[in-house]
Every structure is written in structure tokens, then in C-alpha cells.
Design a protein around this motif. Structure first.
Motif, mmCIF file in Angstrom:
data_model
loop_
_atom_site.group_PDB
_atom_site.id
_atom_site.type_symbol
_atom_site.label_atom_id
_atom_site.label_comp_id
_atom_site.label_asym_id
_atom_site.label_seq_id
_atom_site.Cartn_x
_atom_site.Cartn_y
_atom_site.Cartn_z
ATOM 1 N N GLY A 127 42.671 37.238 49.848
ATOM 2 C CA GLY A 127 43.088 38.271 50.789
ATOM 3 C C GLY A 127 42.017 39.290 51.119
ATOM 4 O O GLY A 127 42.241 40.175 51.952
ATOM 5 N N TYR A 128 40.838 39.185 50.498
ATOM 6 C CA TYR A 128 39.733 40.119 50.740
ATOM 7 C C TYR A 128 38.818 39.554 51.830
ATOM 8 O O TYR A 128 38.195 38.509 51.631
ATOM 9 C CB TYR A 128 38.932 40.346 49.458
ATOM 10 N N PRO A 129 38.723 40.204 52.985
ATOM 11 C CA PRO A 129 37.893 39.673 54.079
ATOM 12 C C PRO A 129 36.437 39.520 53.683
ATOM 13 O O PRO A 129 35.877 40.347 52.935
ATOM 14 C CB PRO A 129 38.049 40.726 55.187
ATOM 15 N N GLY A 130 35.823 38.466 54.203
ATOM 16 C CA GLY A 130 34.425 38.190 53.911
ATOM 17 C C GLY A 130 33.484 38.829 54.912
ATOM 18 O O GLY A 130 33.850 39.741 55.662
ATOM 19 N N TYR A 131 32.249 38.310 54.966
ATOM 20 C CA TYR A 131 31.206 38.833 55.855
ATOM 21 C C TYR A 131 31.384 38.221 57.246
ATOM 22 O O TYR A 131 30.668 37.304 57.646
ATOM 23 C CB TYR A 131 29.830 38.524 55.271
ATOM 24 N N ILE A 132 32.337 38.760 57.964
ATOM 25 C CA ILE A 132 32.799 38.152 59.213
ATOM 26 C C ILE A 132 31.728 38.163 60.294
ATOM 27 O O ILE A 132 31.425 37.121 60.897
ATOM 28 C CB ILE A 132 34.089 38.852 59.686
ATOM 29 N N ASP A 133 31.143 39.320 60.580
ATOM 30 C CA ASP A 133 30.133 39.389 61.639
ATOM 31 C C ASP A 133 28.943 38.490 61.327
ATOM 32 O O ASP A 133 28.422 37.786 62.215
ATOM 33 C CB ASP A 133 29.657 40.836 61.818
ATOM 34 N N GLU A 134 28.518 38.508 60.075
ATOM 35 C CA GLU A 134 27.338 37.736 59.692
ATOM 36 C C GLU A 134 27.591 36.226 59.776
ATOM 37 O O GLU A 134 26.761 35.471 60.317
ATOM 38 C CB GLU A 134 26.904 38.109 58.266
ATOM 39 N N TRP A 287 47.204 40.517 48.420
ATOM 40 C CA TRP A 287 47.981 39.407 47.858
ATOM 41 C C TRP A 287 47.909 39.491 46.333
ATOM 42 O O TRP A 287 48.892 39.237 45.637
ATOM 43 C CB TRP A 287 47.413 38.098 48.383
ATOM 44 N N VAL A 288 46.730 39.857 45.845
ATOM 45 C CA VAL A 288 46.526 40.268 44.454
ATOM 46 C C VAL A 288 45.540 41.431 44.484
ATOM 47 O O VAL A 288 44.902 41.702 45.504
ATOM 48 C CB VAL A 288 45.954 39.138 43.562
ATOM 49 N N PHE A 289 45.417 42.153 43.366
ATOM 50 C CA PHE A 289 44.410 43.196 43.258
ATOM 51 C C PHE A 289 43.301 42.660 42.370
ATOM 52 O O PHE A 289 43.531 42.285 41.217
ATOM 53 C CB PHE A 289 45.005 44.472 42.659
ATOM 54 N N GLY A 290 42.069 42.609 42.914
ATOM 55 C CA GLY A 290 40.959 41.993 42.208
ATOM 56 C C GLY A 290 40.116 42.969 41.424
ATOM 57 O O GLY A 290 39.808 44.079 41.881
ATOM 58 N N LEU A 291 39.741 42.555 40.218
ATOM 59 C CA LEU A 291 38.884 43.351 39.340
ATOM 60 C C LEU A 291 37.736 42.488 38.828
ATOM 61 O O LEU A 291 37.886 41.263 38.679
ATOM 62 C CB LEU A 291 39.678 43.869 38.138
ATOM 63 N N LEU A 292 36.607 43.117 38.558
ATOM 64 C CA LEU A 292 35.482 42.444 37.915
ATOM 65 C C LEU A 292 35.323 43.016 36.512
ATOM 66 O O LEU A 292 35.356 44.231 36.309
ATOM 67 C CB LEU A 292 34.195 42.660 38.717
ATOM 68 N N THR A 293 35.162 42.130 35.529
ATOM 69 C CA THR A 293 35.083 42.536 34.136
ATOM 70 C C THR A 293 34.038 41.697 33.402
ATOM 71 O O THR A 293 33.794 40.534 33.765
ATOM 72 C CB THR A 293 36.444 42.365 33.439
ATOM 73 N N ASP A 294 33.437 42.265 32.391
ATOM 74 C CA ASP A 294 32.498 41.507 31.554
ATOM 75 C C ASP A 294 33.218 40.726 30.459
ATOM 76 O O ASP A 294 32.580 39.970 29.718
ATOM 77 C CB ASP A 294 31.475 42.459 30.922
ATOM 78 N N ASP A 295 34.521 40.911 30.333
ATOM 79 C CA ASP A 295 35.310 40.209 29.317
ATOM 80 C C ASP A 295 36.562 39.637 29.986
ATOM 81 O O ASP A 295 37.652 40.210 29.890
ATOM 82 C CB ASP A 295 35.682 41.157 28.182
ATOM 83 N N VAL A 341 39.152 38.830 37.739
ATOM 84 C CA VAL A 341 40.523 38.822 37.236
ATOM 85 C C VAL A 341 41.410 39.473 38.291
ATOM 86 O O VAL A 341 41.044 40.497 38.884
ATOM 87 C CB VAL A 341 40.644 39.593 35.905
ATOM 88 N N ALA A 342 42.578 38.877 38.526
ATOM 89 C CA ALA A 342 43.553 39.430 39.471
ATOM 90 C C ALA A 342 44.762 39.946 38.718
ATOM 91 O O ALA A 342 45.202 39.342 37.731
ATOM 92 C CB ALA A 342 43.983 38.359 40.472
ATOM 93 N N VAL A 343 45.301 41.082 39.190
ATOM 94 C CA VAL A 343 46.531 41.630 38.635
ATOM 95 C C VAL A 343 47.565 41.743 39.754
ATOM 96 O O VAL A 343 47.215 41.789 40.941
ATOM 97 C CB VAL A 343 46.302 43.006 37.977
ATOM 98 N N PRO A 344 48.860 41.763 39.419
ATOM 99 C CA PRO A 344 49.901 41.818 40.447
ATOM 100 C C PRO A 344 49.773 43.068 41.308
ATOM 101 O O PRO A 344 49.425 44.148 40.824
ATOM 102 C CB PRO A 344 51.211 41.844 39.635
ATOM 103 N N CYS A 345 50.091 42.919 42.595
ATOM 104 C CA CYS A 345 49.933 44.051 43.511
ATOM 105 C C CYS A 345 50.915 43.938 44.671
ATOM 106 O O CYS A 345 50.558 44.179 45.816
ATOM 107 C CB CYS A 345 48.492 44.103 44.041
#
Length: 350
Positions: A127-134, A287-295, A341-345
Motif C-alpha cells: 500500500g506504500y506508493p513507489g517512485y512513480i515519476d521516476e 493496508w498495514v503499517f510498516g516498520l523497519l527493525t534490526d531485530d 515488519v508490518a503491524v495491523p492498521c
């Protein structure tokens, strides 16, 4: 435990009457659903299909892609987004992703284009838009069509425009049960080109031109030739009705998703152990909430202990032998897959 996905079904007061009406195939409700979708996206050339897989197939057939053609795609996608291209007989070549977003890296896409490349599949991850113009610019530069893969991004926006009206040659959406929105099953195809759209209308319906298919007696006319390979892919009146009712509440549901995302962001934007996915000019549907984690594993376990079904959602598709072995390194995919990692949203979290 709070689920990561939960299919929404609105009240369906006319469903029983439809089920007993005898008009179950593509009909009035499906046509009204298509009109509602055209208004929602602000486009003219849109049709719906029985499934997301068939949305891809009818679009590729209309575009003239053939068995053995090459396409560029992202391995960070649902298998439902990538497997249909193999089923169609195409050669899938992976491009790398931005490790901060999970969406296609334009530089990597440009490096992988060859004279044999016939399309770029631009997946908007979770659900996170990408680099559309590029990405669209790369397609124009090389004369290669761009297909926006919106399997999870119905309602997502880029610079104030909804995905589906952001310049791609073709956009496809999934309407299956865990997607947003859902018709229990179905797909959407949006074309920029009127000619491809009109061709696709026949391809979706076994190659039939319905304006000439029957004679004055209502019999199948021998004067109506079938010159296109087609599919039996018209959405039923039942699924169309569900979709039509979904559209009455879609903005309210999206608002709830985005309000929940603001809550998550407020919790995590000030610390560094869990970093929310973010890119300027993008308004995801969450659609989900995305997080970046080292674990990754530890983070998933921690959220689940708190009662939230966290998940990595998708496995990188380049590990599957069905796509064939490719030698190119994908450092962005390596990093993103290790951290995402995705969490409910969703609306169900009120």
C-alpha cells in the motif's frame, strides 16, 4: 489477538433478491460498480474482472505481450502479483528495491532494461506508493509500458492523485477478500489508452463483440467473427453488488486506516529501534503499517505478546526456483527483507 487483515463486508440488503433474480452473471450491479470506480479514480477506461490473476492476463493480452517476452518486476511482492506473469509465459527479471521503502529502485530498473524488455511491473509494496515519476519516466524514455501493480494499494495516493491515475500505462488492483477494498474476489484494470481498453472489453469476454454477437432472433450470429484470444473473466452481478456497496463506505474506512497510522507514527517516530516507512508526497492506504527493525523476529514476537499480529507479510520471490536462477545481486532486497515488519492498521482497531 488483533489480526493483521480483516475483510470488511457492508450491509447487503439486496443480496437475497439478486441471488434469486436469475441475473447472476455480469449485469446491472457490476456495470454500476465500474461506473463508481471510474468516478472514484477519475478515469474513463476501467473494467473489472473475476480475479486479480485474470486482470493481469486480460491486460497483457490487450497490450500484445507474448510467451517468451521479458518483463522487469520486484521480488518484494505478493506471489499473487508475480506468479501470473509466469503463467502467461513471460520471463521475469528482478530489479532491486529501495531498502527504506520496499518499492522498486529506479536506478536498478534502468540498469536491467534490454532490447527484449516489454514491460515494467511497478509494485506499490503493502500500500506504500513507489517512485512513480521516476519509473514512469524510465518507461517513456525506453518506449516500454509501465504496469502499476496496485494489489494492496487501493486508495493510496501520490502527490494528491490516487494510484490508478498517476501516469502508468496500465494499473491493476486486487479485490480479493484480504485486500482493501474487497468483493470477495475480483480485479480492476485501468488503461490510459482508449483503444487498449476497448480491445480489453472483448478479451475479457471470450473475444466477443457483444454489439454484433446475436442476430435479430437472439441467436448467435455467424457474421460475428471471433478474432481475439479471450477469457471468461466478466465479474458476476453478486460480486459487483458487493463492490458497489463497499464504495459507499470506502472513504470512511480509509480515514480510519489513516487515523490509526497516525497513532502508530506518534508512538514510534521519536525513537530509533523501530522506524516507520515514510516517503514524501505519498499517502498510503495503510493496508498495514510498516516498520523497519534490526531485530525482525524479536519485533514480531514482541508485538504478538502485546496482542497485535505482526508479520513480515511477504517472502522475497527471488528465492523460488520456479522463477529461475538469476545472478544479479539485490542488496536493497537483502536489507529490506531482513528489516521489514508490518503491524495491523485497519478499521477493526477502533
Amino acid at each position: 489477538m488483533v489480526p493483521l487483515y480483516k475483510p470488511y463486508l457492508p450491509d447487503l440488503p439486496e443480496m437475497d433478491a439478486i441471488l434469486h433474480s436469475g441475473a447472476l452473471a455480469y449485469g446491472n450491479y457490476t456495470k454500476r460498480f465500474e461506473e463508481k470506480l471510474r468516478d472514484y479514480f477519475g478515469v474513463s477506461y476501467l473494467l473489472v474482472t473475476t480475479s486479480f490473476h485474470l486482470a493481469i492476463s486480460v491486460a497483457l493480452t490487450a497490450m500484445g505481450l507474448k510467451n517468451g517476452d521479458d518483463i522487469i518486476a520486484s521480488p518484494m511482492a505478493c506471489l499473487a502479483s508475480t506468479q501470473p506473469y509466469l503463467s502467461y509465459g513471460l520471463n521475469v527479471y528482478w530489479a532491486d528495491v529501495d531498502p527504506k521503502t520496499g518499492t522498486l529502485d529506479p536506478e536498478s530498473v534502468g540498469q536491467r532494461i534490454t532490447k527484449a524488455t516489454k514491460a515494467i511491473i511497478h509494485n506499490h509494496f503493502c500500500g506504500y506508493p513507489g517512485y512513480i515519476d521516476e519509473i514512469n519516466g524510465i518507461g517513456r524514455e525506453h518506449g516500454i509500458p509501465v504496469i502499476d501493480d496496485g494489489i494492496e494499494c487501493f486508495g493510496s495516493e501520490y502527490r494528491g492523485k490516487k494510484i490508478g491515475n498517476c501516469g502508468a500505462d496500465v494499473t491493476i488492483f486486487s479485490l480479493t477478500a484480504v485486500r482493501f477494498c474487497n468483493c470477495i474476489d475480483g480485479g480492476v484494470v485501468i488503461f490510459k489508452d482508449k483503444g487498449l481498453y476497448e480491445k480489453c472489453l472483448m478479451i475479457r469476454d471470450c473475444g466477443i463483440d457483444r454489439t454484433r454477437f446475436r442476430d435479430e432472433l437472439g441467436e448467435i450470429s455467424t457474421d460475428c467473427d471471433i478474432s481475439l484470444v479471450g477469457y471468461s473473466a466478466t465479474m458476476s452481478n453478486v460480486n459487483g453488488y458487493i463492490g458497489l456497496c463497499q464504495m459507499d463506505v470506502i472513504d470512511d474506512l480509509l480515514k480510519k486506516h489513516r487515523l490509526q497510522a497516525e497513532k502508530w507514527r506518534g508512538i514510534y517516530e521519536e525513537q530509533k529501534s523501530l522506524i516507520p516507512l515514510y516517503r514524501k508526497d505519498c499517502n498510503p492506504n495503510y493496508w498495514v503499517f510498516g516498520l523497519l527493525t534490526d531485530d525482525k523476529v524479536g519485533t514480531i514476537e514482541s508485538f504478538r505478546k502485546m496482542g497485535y499480529y505482526a508479520s513480515g507479510v511477504h517472502i522475497r520471490n527471488d528465492i523460488y526456483s520456479v522463477f529461475g536462477k538469476q545472478e544479479d545481486e539485490l542488496p536493497g532486497v537483502d536489507e529490506f527483507y531482513k528489516k521489514f515488519v508490518a503491524v495491523p492498521c485497519g478499521w477493526w482497531m477502533e
